[in-house]
Scaffold this motif. Structure first.
Motif, mmCIF file in Angstrom:
data_model
loop_
_atom_site.group_PDB
_atom_site.id
_atom_site.type_symbol
_atom_site.label_atom_id
_atom_site.label_comp_id
_atom_site.label_asym_id
_atom_site.label_seq_id
_atom_site.Cartn_x
_atom_site.Cartn_y
_atom_site.Cartn_z
ATOM 1 N N TYR A 218 124.010 -31.073 -26.859
ATOM 2 C CA TYR A 218 124.833 -29.914 -27.204
ATOM 3 C C TYR A 218 125.931 -29.759 -26.171
ATOM 4 O O TYR A 218 125.677 -29.679 -24.966
ATOM 5 C CB TYR A 218 124.033 -28.613 -27.240
ATOM 6 C CG TYR A 218 124.967 -27.415 -27.358
ATOM 7 C CD1 TYR A 218 125.625 -27.149 -28.554
ATOM 8 C CD2 TYR A 218 125.250 -26.620 -26.255
ATOM 9 C CE1 TYR A 218 126.519 -26.106 -28.659
ATOM 10 C CE2 TYR A 218 126.140 -25.566 -26.354
ATOM 11 C CZ TYR A 218 126.776 -25.316 -27.559
ATOM 12 O OH TYR A 218 127.684 -24.286 -27.650
ATOM 13 N N GLY A 219 127.181 -29.669 -26.658
ATOM 14 C CA GLY A 219 128.317 -29.341 -25.830
ATOM 15 C C GLY A 219 128.766 -30.476 -24.917
ATOM 16 O O GLY A 219 128.127 -31.515 -24.791
ATOM 17 N N GLU A 223 133.938 -29.256 -25.356
ATOM 18 C CA GLU A 223 133.600 -28.862 -26.714
ATOM 19 C C GLU A 223 132.297 -28.069 -26.771
ATOM 20 O O GLU A 223 131.460 -28.139 -25.865
ATOM 21 C CB GLU A 223 133.484 -30.108 -27.603
ATOM 22 C CG GLU A 223 134.779 -30.907 -27.695
ATOM 23 C CD GLU A 223 134.637 -32.107 -28.605
ATOM 24 O OE1 GLU A 223 134.606 -31.907 -29.837
ATOM 25 O OE2 GLU A 223 134.553 -33.238 -28.099
ATOM 26 N N THR A 224 132.131 -27.321 -27.865
ATOM 27 C CA THR A 224 130.911 -26.540 -28.101
ATOM 28 C C THR A 224 130.228 -26.986 -29.393
ATOM 29 O O THR A 224 129.637 -26.192 -30.106
ATOM 30 C CB THR A 224 131.226 -25.040 -28.171
ATOM 31 O OG1 THR A 224 132.209 -24.809 -29.191
ATOM 32 C CG2 THR A 224 131.728 -24.520 -26.842
ATOM 33 N N CYS A 225 130.307 -28.272 -29.681
ATOM 34 C CA CYS A 225 129.652 -28.815 -30.867
ATOM 35 C C CYS A 225 128.425 -29.612 -30.442
ATOM 36 O O CYS A 225 128.091 -29.722 -29.256
ATOM 37 C CB CYS A 225 130.615 -29.693 -31.663
ATOM 38 S SG CYS A 225 131.239 -31.128 -30.759
ATOM 39 N N ARG A 237 129.858 -36.220 -34.069
ATOM 40 C CA ARG A 237 130.052 -34.807 -33.769
ATOM 41 C C ARG A 237 129.756 -33.973 -35.007
ATOM 42 O O ARG A 237 130.094 -34.361 -36.119
ATOM 43 C CB ARG A 237 131.504 -34.534 -33.356
ATOM 44 C CG ARG A 237 131.898 -35.052 -31.996
ATOM 45 C CD ARG A 237 133.408 -34.854 -31.810
ATOM 46 N NE ARG A 237 133.835 -35.147 -30.456
ATOM 47 C CZ ARG A 237 134.075 -36.369 -30.002
ATOM 48 N NH1 ARG A 237 133.914 -37.416 -30.803
ATOM 49 N NH2 ARG A 237 134.470 -36.550 -28.754
ATOM 50 N N ASP A 240 129.807 -26.356 -34.762
ATOM 51 C CA ASP A 240 130.509 -25.720 -33.642
ATOM 52 C C ASP A 240 129.796 -24.409 -33.375
ATOM 53 O O ASP A 240 129.766 -23.531 -34.239
ATOM 54 C CB ASP A 240 131.984 -25.470 -33.958
ATOM 55 C CG ASP A 240 132.712 -24.946 -32.731
ATOM 56 O OD1 ASP A 240 132.871 -25.715 -31.770
ATOM 57 O OD2 ASP A 240 133.103 -23.760 -32.727
ATOM 58 N N PRO A 242 129.482 -21.858 -30.213
ATOM 59 C CA PRO A 242 129.601 -21.322 -28.853
ATOM 60 C C PRO A 242 128.298 -20.628 -28.473
ATOM 61 O O PRO A 242 127.897 -19.648 -29.095
ATOM 62 C CB PRO A 242 130.759 -20.332 -28.952
ATOM 63 C CG PRO A 242 131.551 -20.780 -30.138
ATOM 64 C CD PRO A 242 130.523 -21.318 -31.098
#
Length: 276
Positions: A218-219, A223-225, A237, A240, A242
């Motif tokens: 994760y992340g 990125e936060t995907c 990927r 998404d 956060p």
């Protein structure tokens, strides 16, 4: 004896890829919580109570920055992230009696109980503070004795900061470490280590979980995907989200919690949804 909890203390809210479980904490809040993929949980509340699916008890001790983990059906562990002047690993039985206290090291990042052993990882502030923190990743038995330390083991790897840690199978752990971000696979039966380079796609990830021989991160720094990786030549990927403080719990799932609930995120279900 611990008091029984009513079934209403755990109230799931379902979606396609995540399940939220609310705890009726009242005016108190969750300090630390761990759960498996089936929502069997153990939580430490701000009033010093420990809750599970079936019981609760009050401890005669307060904690500041704790990490709670179940050892087995009869014991659980609480580690304070900062050691300061006192030993910070505490093992209790399910009647609330403290069985022992040991030095779990300073700057604790994460704790995993696997194969009857306690695996502790550290962030960079612990490296200069002496053993066990200077090992980057340390393994203890359930009597609090250190059995293995990565940086002092003679292995061709040095951990300055362990970004992510999770269980693998029945007797191993995976760690994603700085510098260089290799994926380390440590077998706890004999401390055999495999080191594997990782793609730059998820560089800086702070959580990982396993699924059928693959790994989901994760992340990253940017990125936060999520990133599905086959541990060979493919990275995908998806999603998404956060989020903060995700923790991999196996079977393609992650755990996170807030003041009065915890959430299990099924990353594989999210990946399937993203493909539709």
């Amino acid at each position: 004896m611990p008091a029984a909890l009513s079934s209403s203390s755990l109230e799931p809210e379902l979606s396609a890829w995540q399940t939220v479980y609310s705890l009726n904490c009242g005016k108190h809040h969750i300090l630390s919580l761990d759960a498996d993929e089936y929502a069997n949980y153990i939580a430490l509340l701000s009033n010093g109570e420990v809750w599970t699916n079936g019981w609760q008890l009050a401890l005669n001790q307060q904690f500041q920055f704790p990490i709670i983990r179940e050892i087995d059906a009869d014991q659980f562990l609480i580690v304070e992230s900062r050691r300061e002047q006192h030993d910070n690993g505490h093992i209790f039985d399910t009647a609330g009696r403290k069985l022992l206290t040991f030095n779990a090291g300073d700057a604790v990042e994460d704790v995993v109980v696997q194969a009857g052993q306690i695996v502790v990882s550290y962030f960079d502030e612990g490296i200069g503070s002496g053993k066990p923190s200077s090992d980057g990743l340390a393994v203890f038995d359930c009597a609090g004795q250190q059995l293995f330390g990565m940086n002092s083991s003679g292995q061709p790897v040095f951990i300055l900061d362990c970004y992510a840690l999770t269980r693998l199978g029945k007797d191993s752990v995976l760690a994603y470490t700085y510098t260089g971000f290799p994926l380390l696979e440590l077998r706890l039966t004999d401390y055999h280590l495999q080191q594997q380079p990782t793609p730059a796609d998820f560089r800086g990830s702070h959580a990982l979980t396993t699924t059928r021989g693959n790994v989901i991160f994760y992340g990253s720094y940017e990125e936060t995907c999520f990133f599905w990786w086959n541990r060979n030549d493919k990275v995908r990927r998806f999603g998404d989200l956060p989020a903060t403080s995700l923790h991999g719990i196996g079977e393609g799932k992650f755990l996170t919690y807030d003041a009065n609930s915890f959430t299990i995120i099924d990353a594989l279900a999210l990946m399937r949804e993203a493909s539709m």
